[in-house]
Write a protein that holds these residues in place. Structure first.
Motif, short mmCIF file in Angstrom:
data_model
loop_
_atom_site.label_atom_id
_atom_site.label_comp_id
_atom_site.label_asym_id
_atom_site.label_seq_id
_atom_site.Cartn_x
_atom_site.Cartn_y
_atom_site.Cartn_z
N UNK A 125 41.51 69.83 70.71
CA UNK A 125 40.01 70.38 72.06
C UNK A 125 39.02 70.17 71.35
N UNK A 126 39.00 70.34 70.19
CA UNK A 126 37.41 70.26 69.18
C UNK A 126 36.81 68.94 69.26
N UNK A 127 38.02 67.72 69.37
CA UNK A 127 37.99 66.56 68.69
C UNK A 127 37.29 65.93 70.09
N UNK A 128 38.32 66.43 71.64
CA UNK A 128 37.85 65.74 72.59
C UNK A 128 36.13 66.45 72.95
N UNK A 129 35.72 67.56 73.01
CA UNK A 129 34.19 68.15 72.62
C UNK A 129 33.63 67.02 72.40
N UNK A 130 33.73 67.30 71.34
CA UNK A 130 33.04 66.04 70.13
C UNK A 130 32.23 64.63 70.72
N UNK A 131 33.89 64.39 71.05
CA UNK A 131 34.04 62.55 71.64
C UNK A 131 33.44 63.03 72.97
N UNK A 132 33.22 63.95 74.12
CA UNK A 132 32.80 64.03 75.37
C UNK A 132 30.76 63.77 75.14
N UNK A 133 30.76 65.03 74.14
CA UNK A 133 29.43 64.98 73.81
C UNK A 133 28.49 63.47 72.58
N UNK A 275 36.87 62.10 65.29
CA UNK A 275 39.01 61.06 65.09
C UNK A 275 39.24 62.33 63.65
N UNK A 276 38.10 62.24 62.32
CA UNK A 276 37.52 63.32 61.87
C UNK A 276 38.85 64.04 62.16
N UNK A 277 38.38 65.11 62.73
CA UNK A 277 38.74 66.56 63.01
C UNK A 277 40.11 65.75 63.66
N UNK A 278 39.93 65.58 64.44
CA UNK A 278 42.03 64.89 64.98
C UNK A 278 43.02 64.62 64.30
N UNK A 279 42.04 64.16 63.19
CA UNK A 279 43.65 62.95 62.51
C UNK A 279 43.77 64.50 61.98
N UNK A 280 43.22 64.65 61.25
CA UNK A 280 44.00 65.88 59.77
C UNK A 280 44.27 67.05 60.78
N UNK A 281 43.57 67.63 62.40
CA UNK A 281 44.69 68.16 62.88
C UNK A 281 45.91 67.68 63.27
N UNK A 282 45.94 66.49 63.32
CA UNK A 282 47.40 65.83 63.67
C UNK A 282 47.91 66.03 62.75
N UNK A 283 47.47 65.65 61.09
CA UNK A 283 48.60 65.46 60.15
C UNK A 283 49.12 66.84 60.15
N UNK A 284 48.22 67.40 60.23
CA UNK A 284 48.77 69.14 59.72
C UNK A 284 49.69 70.23 60.70
N UNK A 285 49.07 69.45 61.75
CA UNK A 285 51.11 69.94 63.32
C UNK A 285 52.24 68.76 62.97
N UNK A 286 51.70 67.71 62.63
CA UNK A 286 52.82 66.63 62.82
C UNK A 286 53.50 66.63 64.19
#
Length: 302
Positions: A125-133, A275-286
């Motif tokens: 969600x943070x990633x989407x908000x940043x991208x929208x900004x 994208x950085x937050x999205x990638x790191x977050x996705x790697x942690x949650x897998x």
């Protein structure tokens, strides 16, 4: 692992260099280039299917109205995406294509939430908000909505949704997707010839030769990507996928000399942070993930 890295880099590197390829045919109209791409893709994929003895698999891969409908939707969406991309490149909007493919994985995740009822965690969600900004900032500063970037991202995202119904391997899927629109493309090229409005005659012989390789340029990176997805962990493929829009962005700035202002820097920085937050977050949650280019889940096979 080494083979997988090679295939992934080769696929995304080739996708990143596509603006250089389409620029060769700048004298042609985008619709005409698209029609040629479809026709030559059909021919090249047909050769691959015959050589690899997959004719029976191609014939048996489609059954039922739902599958046919999904393939038609895929065909129309990927054709629209190709048209937008070609038009943007040949109208000096390569930077917008780069922006579109940077935000594509984020849009894809959002589509999963809206249409597939998938759940997003805080990092996404943070990633989407940043991208929208980032998109909102560049829109306000220039007073012009980045419709090319968002159209490219949305067509790929919806293409991904349709592919979740189809679930065919890359070459078989591409064969059906191009076959459905091939009659329209061929009729359009014939009409251009009859009406005398074709623009391929403006090209030199070597440009015409390169145009016939559009099928190779379409199918080959898809094959390489499929090979990489089998051999590599999802996390590694996820990192390598950003090679393509990065090459396009560098090409836009240093080869095509499109302006890269402070506004662009701030907007892209917000999206890169997302994208950085999205990638790191996705790697942690897998979580189960979706491919940027095919829209289909990437599965690691034995």
């Amino acid at each position: 692992m080494k083979q997988g890295v090679f295939y992934a880099i080769a696929a995304y590197f080739m996708w990143g260099l596509l603006p250089l390829y389409w620029k060769v045919f700048q004298a042609m109209g985008a619709w005409e280039i698209l029609a040629h791409r479809i026709i030559w893709s059909v021919l090249f994929v047909a050769i691959i299917i015959v050589v690899t003895k997959r004719i029976r698999k191609l014939r048996e891969s489609v059954s039922g109205a739902k599958m046919i409908g999904a393939l038609i939707v895929c065909s129309l969406l990927i054709s629209a995406n190709w048209l937008l991309y070609i038009w943007a490149v040949n109208n000096d909007q390569v930077m917008q294509t780069s922006l579109g493919y940077y935000i594509n994985p984020l849009i894809t995740v959002l589509m999963g939430v809206i249409f597939l009822k998938e759940k997003m965690h805080v990092g996404q969600w943070v990633s989407l908000v940043l991208a929208a900004c980032g998109v909102l900032y560049i829109t306000i500063q220039y007073g012009e909505f980045p419709w090319i970037a968002l159209s490219l991202a949305l067509t790929f995202a919806f293409y991904g949704l349709a592919k979740k119904v189809v679930k065919l391997e890359a070459i078989i899927g591409l064969a059906w997707e191009t076959l459905f629109v091939a009659p329209i493309a061929l009729a359009y090229l014939i009409w251009l010839q009859i009406s005398g409005t074709e623009t391929i005659s403006l090209l030199a012989w070597w440009q015409v030769l390169l145009l016939t390789l559009a099928g190779v340029g379409t199918a080959l990176p898809l094959y390489w990507f499929a090979q990489a997805a089998i051999r590599l962990p999802l996390s590694m493929v996820g990192f390598i996928q950003y090679l393509s829009p990065t090459i396009s962005l560098l090409s836009a700035i240093f080869l095509f000399h499109e302006p890269f202002t402070t506004t662009h820097l701030i907007s892209f920085s917000l999206i890169w942070s997302a994208l950085i937050i999205f990638t790191i977050s996705s790697l942690r949650r897998k979580p189960a993930s979706v491919s940027m280019k095919t829209g289909a889940p990437i599965k690691k096979e034995a």
